[in-house]
Design a protein around this motif. Structure first.
Motif, mmCIF file in Angstrom:
data_model
loop_
_atom_site.group_PDB
_atom_site.id
_atom_site.type_symbol
_atom_site.label_atom_id
_atom_site.label_comp_id
_atom_site.label_asym_id
_atom_site.label_seq_id
_atom_site.Cartn_x
_atom_site.Cartn_y
_atom_site.Cartn_z
ATOM 1 N N GLY A 94 0.796 -1.219 0.000
ATOM 2 C CA GLY A 94 0.000 0.000 0.000
ATOM 3 C C GLY A 94 0.826 1.265 0.000
ATOM 4 O O GLY A 94 0.439 2.273 0.596
ATOM 5 N N ILE A 131 -6.132 2.829 -3.189
ATOM 6 C CA ILE A 131 -6.496 2.358 -1.856
ATOM 7 C C ILE A 131 -7.821 2.967 -1.404
ATOM 8 O O ILE A 131 -8.037 4.177 -1.524
ATOM 9 C CB ILE A 131 -5.399 2.715 -0.826
ATOM 10 C CG1 ILE A 131 -4.074 2.055 -1.226
ATOM 11 C CG2 ILE A 131 -5.796 2.274 0.576
ATOM 12 C CD1 ILE A 131 -2.915 2.432 -0.328
ATOM 13 N N LYS A 134 -7.780 1.632 3.550
ATOM 14 C CA LYS A 134 -6.623 0.769 3.830
ATOM 15 C C LYS A 134 -6.628 -0.539 3.035
ATOM 16 O O LYS A 134 -5.787 -1.405 3.275
ATOM 17 C CB LYS A 134 -6.520 0.460 5.329
ATOM 18 C CG LYS A 134 -6.323 1.693 6.202
ATOM 19 C CD LYS A 134 -6.168 1.312 7.669
ATOM 20 C CE LYS A 134 -5.963 2.556 8.525
ATOM 21 N NZ LYS A 134 -5.796 2.224 9.958
ATOM 22 N N SER A 136 -6.087 -2.183 -0.650
ATOM 23 C CA SER A 136 -5.579 -1.925 -1.995
ATOM 24 C C SER A 136 -6.462 -2.609 -3.026
ATOM 25 O O SER A 136 -6.713 -3.814 -2.934
ATOM 26 C CB SER A 136 -4.143 -2.427 -2.120
ATOM 27 O OG SER A 136 -3.269 -1.694 -1.285
#
Length: 246
Positions: A94, A131, A134, A136
C-alpha cells in the motif's frame, strides 16, 4: 500554466468519477484525463480480482498494439510471497514507488519482472496503489519510455490524489453492480414464483403483477395494472374473484 492544468485535471476527475458507474468505462475515462492533463508517455491501471490473488491489466494509454496485447496477457500473482515486482509490492504494501531509472532496481527484481520491464521498454516509472479504507484495489502506473523528462515527487503526489478519488468511485461502482445483481435476482425470483405476487400503491391500486398472478386471475398485465386490488381480489358480494372494476 501547471496550476491551471492541475485544476482542470481535478475538475474533470470529479465530473468523471461522480457520473460513471461502470468500472471499465470509469478506468478508461480517468486514464484519458491523466493522458491529456499530465506529461507522461504512457499510463495504465491494473486491478486485483475479487479474491485479491491476481493483479490484471484493465486499460492504458501510450502503448503499442504489441505491448497492449502483452499487458492483457500478463497477470501478477499477489499471493506469491516470492513476487518482488514493483506492482505487487505497491499493491501488497500500500505504498507508492518513484523509480528514476529502472536499472537501479534490477537486482531486486525477479527474472520474470525484469524481463517484463525490458519488453515493455520502461525507463522510469511511478506506481501508486489505489487504496480505499486501507484496502488496496489495484495500481495506477505511469512511465516515460521515450522522453527525458524526470519524474518528480509532485507528479507522484498528484497521482496519489487521482488514485484516491478513483478508489472511492470503484467502490461505488462495485456497490452499484451488487445492487443491480440483487435487483435482477429479485425480479427473476418474483417472475418465476409459483405464487401470485402483486404490488399495490397507497391508493390500493395494482402497480405490479407477476406472470403467475396473471395466469391465475385470467387477465393480462395491461388489464390488471391500475385496478383497485381490494375490489378485484375480494369483491363486496363475496362471490370469489370478480371482474375488473370499470
Amino acid at each position: 500554466e501547471v496550476q491551471y492544468n492541475n485544476a482542470l485535471l481535478i475538475q474533470e476527475m470529479g465530473q468523471a468519477t461522480s457520473t460513471i458507474l461502470e468500472i471499465d468505462n470509469l478506468v478508461t475515462a480517468v486514464l484519458g484525463i491523466v493522458e491529456k492533463r499530465m506529461d507522461f508517455d504512457r499510463g495504465m491501471i491494473m486491478l486485483a480480482d475479487k479474491e485479491k490473488a491476481v493483479l490484471k491489466y484493465v486499460a492504458g494509454f501510450g502503448h503499442s498494439a504489441e505491448q497492449d496485447g502483452m499487458l492483457r496477457q500478463t497477470a501478477f500473482h499477489l499471493d506469491n510471497p516470492a513476487s518482488k515486482g514493483v506492482f505487487v509490492l505497491a499493491m501488497r504494501e500500500g505504498r507508492p514507488f518513484l523509480i528514476d531509472d529502472i536499472r537501479q532496481i534490477e537486482t531486486s527484481l525477479s527474472p520474470r519482472s525484469l524481463e517484463f520491464a525490458r519488453q515493455i521498454g520502461t525507463q522510469s516509472l511511478i506506481c501508486v496503489p489505489i487504496i480505499y479504507e486501507k484496502e488496496s484495489l489495484g495500481v495506477l502506473v505511469v512511465d516515460n519510455s521515450q522522453s527525458n523528462r524526470l519524474l518528480r515527487q509532485s507528479d507522484m503526489n498528484l497521482l496519489i490524489g487521482v488514485a484516491s478519488q478513483l478508489a472511492t468511485s470503484i467502490v461505488n461502482a462495485l456497490s452499484f453492480e451488487r445492487i443491480q445483481e440483487s435487483e435482477q435476482k429479485y425480479r427473476e425470483l418474483v417472475e418465476t414464483a409459483n405464487s401470485a405476487i402483486l404490488r399495490v400503491n397507497g391508493e390500493g391500486r395494482i402497480t405490479y403483477v407477476n406472470d403467475f398472478a396473471q395466469r391465475l386471475l385470467g387477465y393480462g398485465e395491461s388489464e390488471l395494472l391500475g385496478a383497485e386490488a381490494g375490489r378485484f381480489i375480494l369483491p363486496a358480494d363475496g362471490s370469489g374473484a370478480g371482474s375488473l372494476p370499470e
